[in-house]
Design an enzyme around this catalytic site. Structure first.
Site, PDB file in Angstrom:
ATOM      1  N   GLY A  14       0.634  -1.297   0.097  1.00 31.84           N
ATOM      2  CA  GLY A  14       0.011  -0.056  -0.243  1.00 31.84           C
ATOM      3  C   GLY A  14       0.875   1.341  -0.019  1.00 31.84           C
ATOM      4  O   GLY A  14       0.552   2.245   0.464  1.00 31.84           O
ATOM      5  N   GLU A  50       8.585  11.937  -4.349  1.00 29.42           N
ATOM      6  CA  GLU A  50       7.768  12.884  -4.376  1.00 29.42           C
ATOM      7  C   GLU A  50       7.978  14.052  -5.322  1.00 29.42           C
ATOM      8  O   GLU A  50       7.477  15.143  -5.323  1.00 29.42           O
ATOM      9  CB  GLU A  50       8.124  13.611  -2.942  1.00 29.42           C
ATOM     10  CG  GLU A  50       8.148  12.682  -1.521  1.00 29.42           C
ATOM     11  CD  GLU A  50       8.115  13.531  -0.247  1.00 29.42           C
ATOM     12  OE1 GLU A  50       8.877  14.313   0.007  1.00 29.42           O
ATOM     13  OE2 GLU A  50       7.140  13.001   0.537  1.00 29.42           O
ATOM     14  N   LYS A  79       5.637  21.740 -10.483  1.00 26.79           N
ATOM     15  CA  LYS A  79       7.086  21.525 -11.214  1.00 26.79           C
ATOM     16  C   LYS A  79       7.015  22.003 -12.574  1.00 26.79           C
ATOM     17  O   LYS A  79       6.421  21.316 -13.256  1.00 26.79           O
ATOM     18  CB  LYS A  79       7.503  20.175 -10.946  1.00 26.79           C
ATOM     19  CG  LYS A  79       8.791  19.735 -11.456  1.00 26.79           C
ATOM     20  CD  LYS A  79       9.111  18.438 -10.944  1.00 26.79           C
ATOM     21  CE  LYS A  79      10.396  17.806 -11.686  1.00 26.79           C
ATOM     22  NZ  LYS A  79      10.721  16.064 -11.177  1.00 26.79           N
ATOM     23  N   VAL A 189       1.932 -10.432   4.872  1.00 23.98           N
ATOM     24  CA  VAL A 189       1.930 -11.592   3.942  1.00 23.98           C
ATOM     25  C   VAL A 189       3.162 -12.478   4.579  1.00 23.98           C
ATOM     26  O   VAL A 189       4.285 -11.903   4.512  1.00 23.98           O
ATOM     27  CB  VAL A 189       2.297 -11.235   2.525  1.00 23.98           C
ATOM     28  CG1 VAL A 189       2.196 -12.773   1.806  1.00 23.98           C
ATOM     29  CG2 VAL A 189       1.057 -10.563   1.843  1.00 23.98           C
ATOM     30  N   THR A 348      11.364   9.264 -12.540  1.00 28.05           N
ATOM     31  CA  THR A 348      10.789   8.322 -13.631  1.00 28.05           C
ATOM     32  C   THR A 348      10.032   7.046 -12.749  1.00 28.05           C
ATOM     33  O   THR A 348       9.347   6.402 -13.472  1.00 28.05           O
ATOM     34  CB  THR A 348      11.706   7.793 -14.359  1.00 28.05           C
ATOM     35  OG1 THR A 348      12.893   7.493 -13.719  1.00 28.05           O
ATOM     36  CG2 THR A 348      12.265   9.097 -15.414  1.00 28.05           C
TER      37      THR A 348
END
Ligand code: FAD
Length: 506
Positions: A14, A50, A79, A189, A348
């Site tokens: 998450g 970020e 940005k 998990v 990226t």
């Protein structure tokens, strides 16, 4: 619906990747899928990531979210590009601005005219490339607006992206996804059960004796690659011979004025430092190669160069640059850090989550998980990763720095992939900037980084000579004038945020 249609999707993790996947799949497939996301608050997320690139707007549009609400909720800022400080040589600075410098003329890209002018007048006599870029001019003036030219006229749009708080972004997407019916399970998990005979993942064993079954599993478990690697042993292509950074330290600091509309990447002794301005704080980090600097020294360099008071202790992160051999293996698709990581120099990684998610939607499997769509997905994802890798390598190898062993290593010993060498050769001879269908970075990006890092083109397209010299000068002056006037019409970046999307607590 076909009996073969797949219904149960399980997302592990998450962080940014997990919630992007959950929100995107829920939005596109609606009630056709049952989506469950399992995450562990105790394990937590990587907590960085970020800075974005303009393609994120496609994802926002897919979700149909209100941009002001999104920026407000994530305490974000805008940005216009990335400022590279000290990359070509110490003291030099350039911006990789989003959007194209100038405007094409007669079907020929602008930069050929600019190269002709520069080769005629010399580097010092001709205005620099960024005098033709509205994004660059606005960024350095600290201004921002959504569409200063209304999308019309020779300047077109001013593309932009966002900086945001990574935790708040995941929270924002979680709320969105849960509204669309995504089920969230808090838990760890512990084990993965593979089925016979094809070794697909059948179920996950969670803590408190819980079992979670699924058909398609999306591995967003971060660097550990819980399903794609720990369970399926997919293998990893290690790219650290090309991209040597392997560690980072991250620390937020108090916000300082002005609120710059750009991400900053400053070359440092054994890597580089990032600076990401948000409404309530500034994100900082040092990405470095541990063969050339110790963690203590890197941390000290990071802390000594913050421009505001540190808001915590630096958090160490380790990584190996590269990617999974197959990002989609059997019935597991890895997204985010579980799929690979190429370091954050050009922001990226979040884009790759989005673009692999887009490919997953395009090649969405049914219950028999045929090879063809999976192979196609992997081929396209590989090509995109490789093209990004080459672009990143360019920043390190096209340097004249020789002030530290790290930079001498980058300049003299870091191997350039053949694909990158071929592009550079085309540029050097006649300013040619080829584009492939899988390229994230288009010619305007290559142009700015090549010029910014000091890689000169010796020629330009002969078509640029069609324009008479006096007319060329007049036209170039006109474009510069247009850019300067458009810049003046833009509001101050912080004032724009205050007026439209200021976060309450910021
Ligand atoms: C130093 C650094 C700087 C970066 N900067 C940028 C940037 O500026 N721009 C950009 O685009 N990208 C950047 N990235 C990448 C970006 O941070 C990630 O792509 C993005 O945050 C997605 O991370 P993730 O969701 O894949 O992983 P994580 O955030 O690590 O999330 C993993 C999730 O899996 C869960 N999990 C793990 N194991 C289990 C388990 N056993 N049981 C249950 N749950 C489990 C965790 O609890 C967590 O929820 C940066 C990365 C690094 C390392």
């Amino acid at each position: 619906m076909s009996a073969n249609a797949l219904r149960q999707v399980v997302i592990v993790g998450g962080g940014t990747a997990g919630w992007m996947a959950a929100a995107g799949l829920a939005r596109v497939f609606g009630s056709l899928l049952d989506i469950t996301l399992v995450e562990s608050e105790e394990i937590g997320t990587v907590g960085v990531g970020e800075a974005t690139i303009p393609q994120i707007q496609l994802y926002n549009r897919l979700l149909g979210i209100d941009e002001d609400a999104f920026v407000r909720a994530t305490r974000g800022s805008f940005k216009l590009g990335i400022v590279f400080d000290g990359w070509g040589a110490p003291g030099e600075r350039y911006i990789h601005a989003f959007g194209e410098p100038g405007t094409p003329l007669g079907g020929l890209p602008f930069h050929h005219y600019w190269l002709r002018d520069r080769l005629a007048r010399g580097e010092r006599g001709a205005p620099d490339l960024w005098a033709y870029s509205l994004n660059a001019e606005a960024a350095f003036a600290g201004r921002f607006g959504r569409s200063p030219t209304g999308g019309f006229g020779p300047l077109g749009e001013m593309p932009y992206a966002f900086h945001f708080d990574a935790h708040l972004y995941a929270k924002f997407l979680r709320a969105y996804a849960e509204r669309l019916g995504v089920k969230r399970i808090e838990g760890k998990v512990l084990d993965v059960t593979l089925g016979e005979p094809d070794g697909r993942v059948v179920s996950l064993r969670l803590d408190h004796d819980r079992e979670l079954h699924g058909e398609l599993f999306v591995d967003c478990s971060g660097f550990r690659g819980l399903l794609i690697e720990q369970a399926l042993r997919t293998g990893y292509e290690d790219w650290s011979t090309h991209l040597p950074a392997d560690r980072a330290g991250a620390v937020p600091c108090a916000r300082v004025e002005p609120l710059t509309p750009w991400t900053k990447a400053t070359a440092d002794a054994a890597g580089w430092r990032w600076r990401i301005p948000l409404q309530h704080r500034t994100g900082n980090g040092y990405v470095f190669c541990s063969r050339f600097i110790s963690e203590d020294e890197a941390t000290a360099r990071l802390l000594s160069q913050l421009d505001g008071e540190a808001l915590g202790d630096p958090r160490p992160l380790r990584f190996v640059t590269g990617k999974r051999r197959r990002i989609w293996n059997r019935n597991v698709v890895a997204l985010g850090l579980a799929s690979g990581f190429m370091e954050p120099l050009e922001s990226t990684s979040i884009h790759l989550v989005q673009s692999c998610l887009d490919k997953l939607i395009q090649y969405f499997p049914d219950r028999d998980f045929a090879d063809a769509p999976r192979d196609r997905f992997n081929a396209e994802a590989d090509a995109e990763y490789v093209a990004i890798r080459d672009f990143l390598v360019l920043h390190y190898t096209a340097t004249r720095r020789d002030d530290t062993p790290f930079w001498r290593h980058c300049r003299d010993a870091l191997p350039q992939p053949e694909t990158l060498k071929a592009r550079m050769e085309l540029w050097r001879r006649a300013g040619r900037l080829p584009v492939e269908s899988h390229d994230l970075f288009k010619p305007n990006s290559w142009l700015q980084v090549l010029v910014g890092q000091g890689i000169e083109a010796e020629g330009y397209s002969p078509l640029a000579n069609r324009l008479e010299a006096a007319r060329l000068s007049m036209w170039l002056a006109d474009v510069r004038g247009l850019v300067a006037r458009a810049r003046e019409q833009l509001p101050d970046h912080a004032a724009f945020i205050t007026a439209s999307c200021r976060a309450e607590a910021a």
